[in-house]
Design an enzyme around this catalytic site. Structure first.
Site, short mmCIF file in Angstrom:
data_model
loop_
_atom_site.label_atom_id
_atom_site.label_comp_id
_atom_site.label_asym_id
_atom_site.label_seq_id
_atom_site.Cartn_x
_atom_site.Cartn_y
_atom_site.Cartn_z
NE ARG A 1 -4.38 -1.22 0.31
CZ ARG A 1 -4.62 -2.30 -0.44
NH1 ARG A 1 -3.71 -2.72 -1.30
NH2 ARG A 1 -5.78 -2.95 -0.31
CD GLU B 1 -3.01 3.64 -5.49
OE1 GLU B 1 -4.10 3.05 -5.64
OE2 GLU B 1 -1.97 3.05 -5.14
CG HIS C 1 -3.50 -0.47 -6.81
ND1 HIS C 1 -3.75 0.33 -5.71
CD2 HIS C 1 -3.60 -1.74 -6.35
CE1 HIS C 1 -4.02 -0.42 -4.65
NE2 HIS C 1 -3.93 -1.67 -5.01
#
Length: 318
Positions: free
Chosen positions: A236, A265, A284
């Site tokens: 993360r 993000e 991601h």
């Protein structure tokens, strides 16, 4: 009798909603390319009985406080750091996730990112596509071998173990740091965090994001690494301090880094790390295969159906 309202905060094909449509009225975010803005998400939460969320939806204590009807959150992720679980518990809200379905897929990508950074593949591809490649040279675009090197894994959960398993095929020496030692993890040897940082040629970060792991890797940790080492984050954003990583890369404190995750993000186009040739980035993609994403949806559907039918709810974290 009025059905409960399920807000799906991301876009799904309608056929994937068929198993639950008879139980709920459904509202869904309609744009498949862009995340639901936080202000629109908060408005949706205020009218929802059930939220079906993704990691970009920040379910804060304030959001929960202003969502009086909310009874359940199904989170399309194995992690749930986007949800204030203490506030959910206090409010009596059920929270579920999608474990045991994305581990192999994410381990594949972790290994891919390590290989991309080691062999400078993104840098090479850019040169090729932009017409800057001048031909084969003896030392042109040379990277680093992976085989027979030392891999350090920070966070030896299921994904970490599967990365270690893959590393054995490359004859890597695997060391790890974890809250608890885990014997027989494909021959990986336990190290303190400091010793792992000093010894490893490649370090892959795979811890969940918690208050204890936020800024787990800062300038102090980066300073312990070899100048020839590479750092890879597939966990993360927020676990690695991005400002400190940028400074380490431009100063040559470490050789290279790669990340699939970021603090913000979608990532701003002017993000400093994206300007560096020795930084490899992906958007991601850890669980991004058709099989895995459909498996994650299936986990959430299973939890929702159990809730509707008053059965024991699988994959429950709160």
């Amino acid at each position: 009798m009025q059905k409960p309202l399920l807000w799906v905060t991301f876009h799904l094909p309608q056929e994937l909603l068929e198993p639950i449509k008879s139980y709920v009225d459904v509202k869904m975010w309609q744009d498949p390319e862009f995340d639901m803005p936080q202000d629109e998400f908060e408005a949706a939460a205020q009218e929802a009985d059930i939220l079906w969320t993704v990691v970009s939806n920040q379910v804060t204590a304030d959001v929960i406080k202003r969502a009086p009807k909310l009874k359940m959150i199904a989170n399309l992720a194995v992690g749930y750091n986007n949800i204030d679980t203490e506030a959910a518990t206090e409010a009596g809200i059920i929270v579920t996730n999608t474990p045991d379905v994305l581990a192999d897929t994410t381990a594949d990508l972790a290994f891919l990112l390590m290989m991309m950074a080691a062999r400078r593949t993104l840098e090479g591809a850019r040169a090729l596509y932009q017409g800057q490649w001048k031909g084969w040279q003896v030392l042109g675009m040379t990277g680093m071998d992976i085989h027979h090197k030392t891999l350090g894994i920070i966070g030896m959960g299921t994904i970490g173990e599967l990365v270690a398993k893959r590393a054995t095929g490359f004859d890597m020496n695997v060391i790890y740091h974890n809250r608890h030692e885990k014997p027989n993890a494909y021959g990986a040897q336990y190290r303190s965090k400091e010793d792992l940082l000093r010894e490893a040629d490649f370090i892959i970060v795979l811890t969940p994001l918690t208050p204890a792991t936020r800024n787990l890797i800062t300038k102090e940790e980066l300073a312990l690494m070899k100048k020839s080492a590479m750092l890879i984050n597939v966990a993360r954003g927020g676990i690695v301090n991005e400002d400190d990583l940028y400074e380490a890369l431009i100063k040559g404190d470490i050789l290279a880094a790669a990340s699939d995750v970021f603090v913000e993000e979608p990532v701003p186009t002017k993000h400093p790390l994206l300007t560096l040739a020795n930084f490899t980035a992906l958007p991601h993609l850890g669980s991004a295969t058709v099989e895995t994403r459909l498996g994650m949806v299936s986990r959430n559907v299973e939890s929702l159906l159990a809730y509707f039918n008053k059965h024991s709810i699988p994959f429950r974290v709160v």
